[in-house]
Write a protein that holds these residues in place. Structure first.
Motif, short mmCIF file in Angstrom:
data_model
loop_
_atom_site.label_atom_id
_atom_site.label_comp_id
_atom_site.label_asym_id
_atom_site.label_seq_id
_atom_site.Cartn_x
_atom_site.Cartn_y
_atom_site.Cartn_z
N GLU A 243 -31.80 -11.51 -26.07
CA GLU A 243 -32.62 -10.80 -27.33
C GLU A 243 -33.87 -11.80 -27.51
OE1 GLU A 243 -30.19 -8.32 -30.45
OE2 GLU A 243 -30.75 -10.35 -30.94
N ILE A 244 -33.81 -12.97 -27.53
CA ILE A 244 -34.87 -14.08 -27.85
C ILE A 244 -35.62 -13.81 -26.81
CG2 ILE A 244 -35.07 -16.32 -27.76
CD1 ILE A 244 -32.45 -16.91 -29.06
N LEU A 245 -35.20 -13.69 -25.26
CA LEU A 245 -35.94 -13.85 -24.19
C LEU A 245 -36.78 -12.48 -24.02
CD1 LEU A 245 -36.70 -15.49 -21.55
CD2 LEU A 245 -34.64 -14.17 -20.29
N ASP A 246 -36.28 -11.39 -24.32
CA ASP A 246 -37.04 -10.19 -24.27
C ASP A 246 -38.11 -10.34 -25.23
OD1 ASP A 246 -35.16 -9.31 -22.14
OD2 ASP A 246 -33.93 -8.12 -23.38
N THR A 247 -37.64 -10.63 -26.38
CA THR A 247 -38.67 -10.29 -27.69
C THR A 247 -39.81 -11.30 -27.60
OG1 THR A 247 -36.89 -9.92 -28.81
CG2 THR A 247 -38.80 -10.48 -30.08
N LEU A 248 -39.56 -12.45 -26.76
CA LEU A 248 -40.59 -13.46 -26.81
C LEU A 248 -41.59 -13.29 -25.72
CD1 LEU A 248 -39.09 -17.16 -27.75
CD2 LEU A 248 -40.29 -15.37 -29.27
N ASN A 249 -40.91 -12.57 -24.52
CA ASN A 249 -41.64 -12.08 -23.22
C ASN A 249 -42.49 -10.98 -23.97
OD1 ASN A 249 -40.68 -14.14 -21.79
ND2 ASN A 249 -39.28 -12.73 -20.78
N GLN A 254 -48.04 -8.90 -25.28
CA GLN A 254 -48.96 -8.11 -26.26
C GLN A 254 -50.25 -9.05 -26.58
OE1 GLN A 254 -48.58 -5.00 -27.54
NE2 GLN A 254 -47.15 -5.05 -25.76
N GLY A 255 -50.01 -10.35 -25.91
CA GLY A 255 -51.33 -11.27 -26.41
C GLY A 255 -51.28 -11.89 -27.52
N ARG A 256 -49.80 -12.07 -27.97
CA ARG A 256 -49.66 -12.68 -29.39
C ARG A 256 -49.55 -14.40 -29.16
NH1 ARG A 256 -45.96 -8.80 -32.89
NH2 ARG A 256 -47.02 -7.10 -32.55
N THR A 257 -50.19 -15.10 -29.75
CA THR A 257 -50.35 -16.70 -29.80
C THR A 257 -49.67 -17.38 -30.87
OG1 THR A 257 -52.56 -16.66 -30.66
CG2 THR A 257 -52.59 -16.16 -28.27
N SER A 259 -51.58 -19.12 -32.77
CA SER A 259 -52.84 -19.55 -33.51
C SER A 259 -52.52 -19.00 -34.90
CB SER A 259 -54.11 -18.99 -33.14
OG SER A 259 -55.04 -18.83 -34.04
N PRO A 260 -53.02 -19.73 -36.13
CA PRO A 260 -52.95 -19.36 -37.35
C PRO A 260 -53.26 -18.02 -37.69
CG PRO A 260 -53.45 -21.69 -37.41
CD PRO A 260 -53.43 -21.13 -35.75
N LYS A 261 -54.43 -17.53 -36.97
CA LYS A 261 -55.25 -16.36 -37.07
C LYS A 261 -54.15 -15.03 -36.75
CE LYS A 261 -59.50 -17.86 -35.80
NZ LYS A 261 -60.67 -17.92 -34.85
N GLU A 262 -52.79 -15.30 -36.15
CA GLU A 262 -51.92 -14.32 -35.74
C GLU A 262 -51.27 -14.02 -36.97
OE1 GLU A 262 -50.91 -12.17 -32.79
OE2 GLU A 262 -51.80 -13.83 -32.49
N ILE A 263 -51.22 -14.50 -37.82
CA ILE A 263 -50.62 -14.02 -39.32
C ILE A 263 -51.20 -12.56 -39.84
CG2 ILE A 263 -49.66 -16.22 -39.85
CD1 ILE A 263 -51.51 -16.77 -41.83
N ILE A 264 -52.67 -12.52 -39.69
CA ILE A 264 -53.23 -11.59 -40.13
C ILE A 264 -53.92 -10.55 -39.08
CG2 ILE A 264 -53.85 -12.61 -42.33
CD1 ILE A 264 -56.83 -13.24 -40.89
N LYS A 265 -53.44 -10.90 -37.70
CA LYS A 265 -53.91 -10.16 -36.66
C LYS A 265 -53.92 -8.63 -36.46
CE LYS A 265 -55.15 -11.01 -31.56
NZ LYS A 265 -54.78 -11.84 -30.74
N THR A 266 -52.69 -8.20 -36.91
CA THR A 266 -52.03 -6.82 -36.77
C THR A 266 -51.82 -6.31 -38.01
OG1 THR A 266 -49.69 -7.29 -36.02
CG2 THR A 266 -51.61 -7.24 -34.29
N SER A 407 -43.90 -15.47 -33.44
CA SER A 407 -45.52 -16.11 -33.27
C SER A 407 -46.08 -16.24 -34.72
CB SER A 407 -46.38 -15.04 -32.61
OG SER A 407 -46.27 -13.73 -33.35
N ILE A 408 -45.69 -15.93 -35.74
CA ILE A 408 -46.19 -16.14 -37.01
C ILE A 408 -45.29 -17.07 -37.98
CG2 ILE A 408 -47.53 -14.04 -36.84
CD1 ILE A 408 -45.98 -12.73 -39.19
N ARG A 409 -44.24 -17.14 -37.38
CA ARG A 409 -42.90 -17.66 -38.55
C ARG A 409 -43.30 -19.04 -39.15
NH1 ARG A 409 -38.53 -16.91 -35.24
NH2 ARG A 409 -38.31 -14.82 -36.08
N ALA A 410 -43.89 -19.87 -38.42
CA ALA A 410 -44.15 -21.35 -38.76
C ALA A 410 -45.47 -21.07 -39.60
CB ALA A 410 -44.27 -22.27 -37.76
#
Length: 515
Positions: A243-249, A254-257, A259-266, A407-410
């Motif tokens: 599950e971890i491997l599939d989800t992070l891949n 999807q181009g998710r990084t 970056s702090p900007k990720e928290i408001i990107k989508t 990608s936005i957890r931390a």
């Protein structure tokens, strides 16, 4: 003991017992909440002690500044805590947060004037914010999935362990005729950070951080150590890792990084952020700040003015709150996060209006107030703190990282903590001034905005009980990003996986990721 690679400069020697490892994980990650609980209870005690208030010649404004300054540090600490946890690793971020916290505690103990005390508490708050965000993210990502509610809920329940220790110490030193009556409790605040530093070498790095950084074998071993006593072929451990491997891949595709900007990107990220980060401000404005930092002033409004009696009340209050938050953790695990929050918030609203009414009756005729009125008011104040502890203590660090994807957890949790500290900075400063000027009306105002919070929780919060972090994605993304069945179904024998087939899929995915 095994020595799994950690992907960072910090080595680890990890026990193969899943239960023992779970205990070590929890004790290490509790540093921020225990330090925070100790701090609040200690300041409660110090604000009652003449040796402290006279030494700094405090008035309502400087009392608020001395107390609230820790939130100035936390305010700035949260700005970089998510970035540090993502870039350095979860364990190194906890390490540096604990070191900075210890420096602040030493400066606070040696304070010679208000300026030095305030600067020390800013440093302390800065370090606590870093270790707090990193600790919560680390624990929710690493703790065995079937015990996550208890494991991560207990993270903040340790707030009252620290608070109870501080209440007992300030009660014991309160009779000392020297500045050590307040310096000694300050010095003892460092025991939690020291305990964390001692345990850090015996726990692994977050498996999700390791996968994202490309340390796939190390991540798989960590999942096995935390879920199946090191057996990497165990179906449950294999399902979790897949599950971890599939989800992070999928997130990377999807181009998710990070970056702090990720928290408001989508739109999904913004929804996760708003729902997850709401726990911080909601818990802060619920009303507990009055009793958490200004119990003496609160008891004064109820007619309990003797300093020794107030210190004893501080001890009893923390025992009561510890029992309530443990009960609340069980509710969150068995009943669910959202129902627990709704129950707790409803009880808080009722208590605040009762406290406001009883405090007005006492204020109208303090000399003629009956013992029944005085002790009735104190009883409701204690009930209020217990009801707060049922939901907000375990959920404050459990719910936000559950709602947010990797990608936005931390950075998302850092934003939640940032919001909490921004509100706390204001409320901790204005509460003594408000209580001094408008008295009982503060409780009525607080109860009114708590009604709004109740409605927001009922309408917008989602339930995360019984799901892994990756399975929660379906609540926001509309689909699960892994082909394996849900982990709990595999654990309960309701679903099966073909171990050899999944092994082959993992090998193929890892090879693709390294190309």
């Amino acid at each position: 003991m095994k020595k799994p690679p950690t992907g960072t400069w910090m080595p680890a020697w990890v026990p193969e017992s899943t239960v023992l490892l779970s205990c070590l994980l929890m004790v290490c990650a509790m540093v921020q909440s225990a330090t925070g609980g100790y701090d609040g209870s200690m300041l409660n005690g110090l604000n009652i002690l003449p040796s402290y208030t006279d030494y700094f010649n405090l008035n309502p404004a400087t009392t608020g500044l001395n107390t609230a300054s820790v939130f100035i540090g936390s305010f700035f600490g949260t700005l970089c805590s998510g970035i540090l946890a993502d870039r350095l690793g979860r364990r190194p971020a906890i390490f540096w947060g604990s070191i900075i916290t210890l420096i602040g505690i030493i400066l606070q103990t040696a304070a010679q004037n208000i300026a030095m005390f305030v600067v020390a508490r800013i440093v302390l708050g800065f370090g606590s914010a870093i270790s707090g965000v990193a600790g919560s993210v680390y624990l929710v990502e690493t703790f065995p999935s079937r015990w996550r509610a208890w494991g991560v809920g207990l993270l903040n329940d340790f707030y009252y362990v620290g608070a109870l220790i501080a209440a007992g110490i300030t009660l014991g030193t309160g009779e000392w005729d020297s500045t050590w009556a307040w310096r000694a409790p300050s010095l003892f605040q460092g025991i939690f950070s020291l305990a964390c530093l001692i345990i850090l070498p015996f726990i692994p790095e977050s498996p999700r951080w390791l996968v994202y950084q490309g340390y796939h074998d190390e991540a798989r071993l960590t999942v096995a150590l935390t879920n199946s006593k090191g057996d990497q072929s165990d179906p449950v451990a294999l399902t979790i890792y897949k599950e971890i491997l599939d989800t992070l891949n999928w997130e990377k595709s999807q181009g998710r990084t990070m970056s702090p900007k990720e928290i408001i990107k989508t739109p999904a990220s913004r929804k996760r952020l708003l729902i997850g980060s709401s726990a911080g401000p909601f818990s802060c404005i619920a009303g507990n700040i009055i009793a958490s930092y200004y119990l003496g002033s609160e008891l004064d409004t109820a007619g309990i003015t003797d300093s020794t009696e107030q210190l004893k009340a501080n001890v009893v209050l923390n025992v009561w709150c510890l029992a309530c938050c443990l009960f609340g953790t069980q509710l969150a695990a068995k009943w669910g996060r959202k129902p627990t929050a709704l129950l707790s918030q409803s009880l808080l609203i009722i208590c605040l209006f009762i406290i406001g009414g009883l405090s007005k009756m006492y204020a109208d005729n303090p000399d003629g107030a009956s013992n029944a009125l005085v002790y009735g008011n104190v009883a409701v104040m204690f009930l209020f703190q217990g009801f707060y502890s049922i939901a907000w203590t375990p959920l404050l660090y459990l719910y936000p990282p559950e709602v947010m994807n990797y990608s936005i957890r931390a950075n998302g949790l850092a934003f939640s903590s940032f919001s909490l500290n921004a509100f706390a900075l204001v409320f901790v400063y204005i509460m003594p001034i408000g209580l001094d000027n408008i008295g009982f009306k503060m409780y009525i105002i607080n109860g009114s905005w708590d009604i709004i919070v109740l409605v927001l929780i009922a309408v917008y919060w989602v339930e995360t009980k019984g799901k892994t972090l990756e399975e929660i994605d379906a609540l926001f993304e509309g689909e699960k990003h892994s082909s394996v069945p849900d982990v709990e179904l595999v654990r309960q024998g309701k679903a099966q996986i073909d171990v050899s087939k999944v092994e082959q899929q993992i090998i193929a995915e890892v090879q693709t990721a390294h190309e």
